[in-house]
Design an enzyme around this catalytic site. Sequence first.
Site, short mmCIF file in Angstrom:
data_model
loop_
_atom_site.label_atom_id
_atom_site.label_comp_id
_atom_site.label_asym_id
_atom_site.label_seq_id
_atom_site.Cartn_x
_atom_site.Cartn_y
_atom_site.Cartn_z
CG ASP A 53 1.66 12.42 -4.49
OD1 ASP A 53 1.11 12.52 -3.38
OD2 ASP A 53 2.20 11.36 -4.87
CB SER A 54 5.14 12.67 -1.46
OG SER A 54 4.28 11.55 -1.54
CB CYS B 153 0.69 14.42 -1.11
SG CYS B 153 1.53 13.64 0.27
CD GLU C 145 5.83 4.12 -4.08
OE1 GLU C 145 7.02 3.89 -4.30
OE2 GLU C 145 5.39 5.25 -3.82
CB CYS D 109 -2.62 6.98 2.25
SG CYS D 109 -1.01 6.74 1.46
CG HIS E 34 0.79 4.91 -2.23
ND1 HIS E 34 0.91 6.27 -2.20
CD2 HIS E 34 1.93 4.43 -2.81
CE1 HIS E 34 2.08 6.63 -2.71
NE2 HIS E 34 2.71 5.53 -3.09
N1 DGL Z 1 1.29 10.60 -0.93
C1 DGL Z 1 1.36 10.18 0.46
C2 DGL Z 1 -0.02 10.39 1.11
O1 DGL Z 1 -1.04 10.42 0.44
C3 DGL Z 1 1.80 8.74 0.57
C4 DGL Z 1 3.24 8.52 0.21
C5 DGL Z 1 4.22 9.23 1.13
O2 DGL Z 1 4.35 8.86 2.31
O3 DGL Z 1 4.84 10.17 0.65
O4 DGL Z 1 -0.08 10.54 2.30
#
Ligand code: DGL
Length: 283
Positions: free
Chosen positions: A15-16, A78, A158, A193, A195
């Site tokens: 993931d990012s 992600c 977050e 997403c 989050h």
């Molecule tokens: N993990 C990213 C997503 O699911 C969200 C956070 C980011 O922008 O890196 O798109």
Amino acid sequence: MNVVGDSDLPIGVFDSGVGGLTVLNAIREKLPNENLVYLGDTARVPYGTKSAVSVTRYAEQAAKALIERKIKLLVIACNTASAVAVEPLQKLYPQIKVMGVVGPGADASCQATKNKHIGVIATESTVSNQAYQNAILERRSDVSVVAYPCSLFVALAEEGWHEGALVQQIVDKCLEPLKAENGSLIDTLVLGCTHFPALKKVISEVMGEDVALVDSAATTAHAVENGLKESGLLNKSISPGNVEFLVTDGPERFVRVAKHFFKDEISMAEIQQIDIQHFGNAP
Ligand code: DGL
């Protein structure tokens, strides 16, 4: 290259940053005996505002780092990276299965809709790359899809701002265009997403109870189970699997913010910081 057939190898989850821990939760719940290695590219988060070219390059570096450590399957948790990198990574690494979260999320939304009108909220990058729109229409050409970016929700999630009057106002404002254009029509909204599930309660209050919220974590875990079964790589062990955490920056922040996304406490001792930016793109 992996030793194909080694079911004890971990599943790699990339993931990012921290958001993919929601997907890790779902995989652990579904497959408690699997070993897992999670890589959060915390040095370069957020991906959601970056170009497809940059996100694909980051994903290639992350995949290479995980594959060199030996994994049996790669999950791109992600959404932004899944939107652009599943195919390029699968081509680079044909020896292992590469899975993203967009396909399973699209499947779930196609199953959930009754009136054939689906909405998607995601990061700017995921929306502009048309990932969910295309994936949904490939599965069902008889539905309509509208997609809106809500990148601000990433920061709210977050910071642990998941409910309350102020959050409600922000969510309301961000969802205004979606509601204005299509709010009366859609009966299904994809939380596209990592989050957004953290804000599920408020999003549901704003959209109304008639709109089903779909998050791809559980469907992805199900797809991972099927993928492992198909390749005969399900771990046969009867004891709980290990989880290893890798980050590219700020392990302290990772531990702190992970509390909003991961079911268990993560300690500093469990995290290793690695540098993946020196990894070239080719296998
Ligand atoms: N993990 C990213 C997503 O699911 C969200 C956070 C980011 O922008 O890196 O798109």
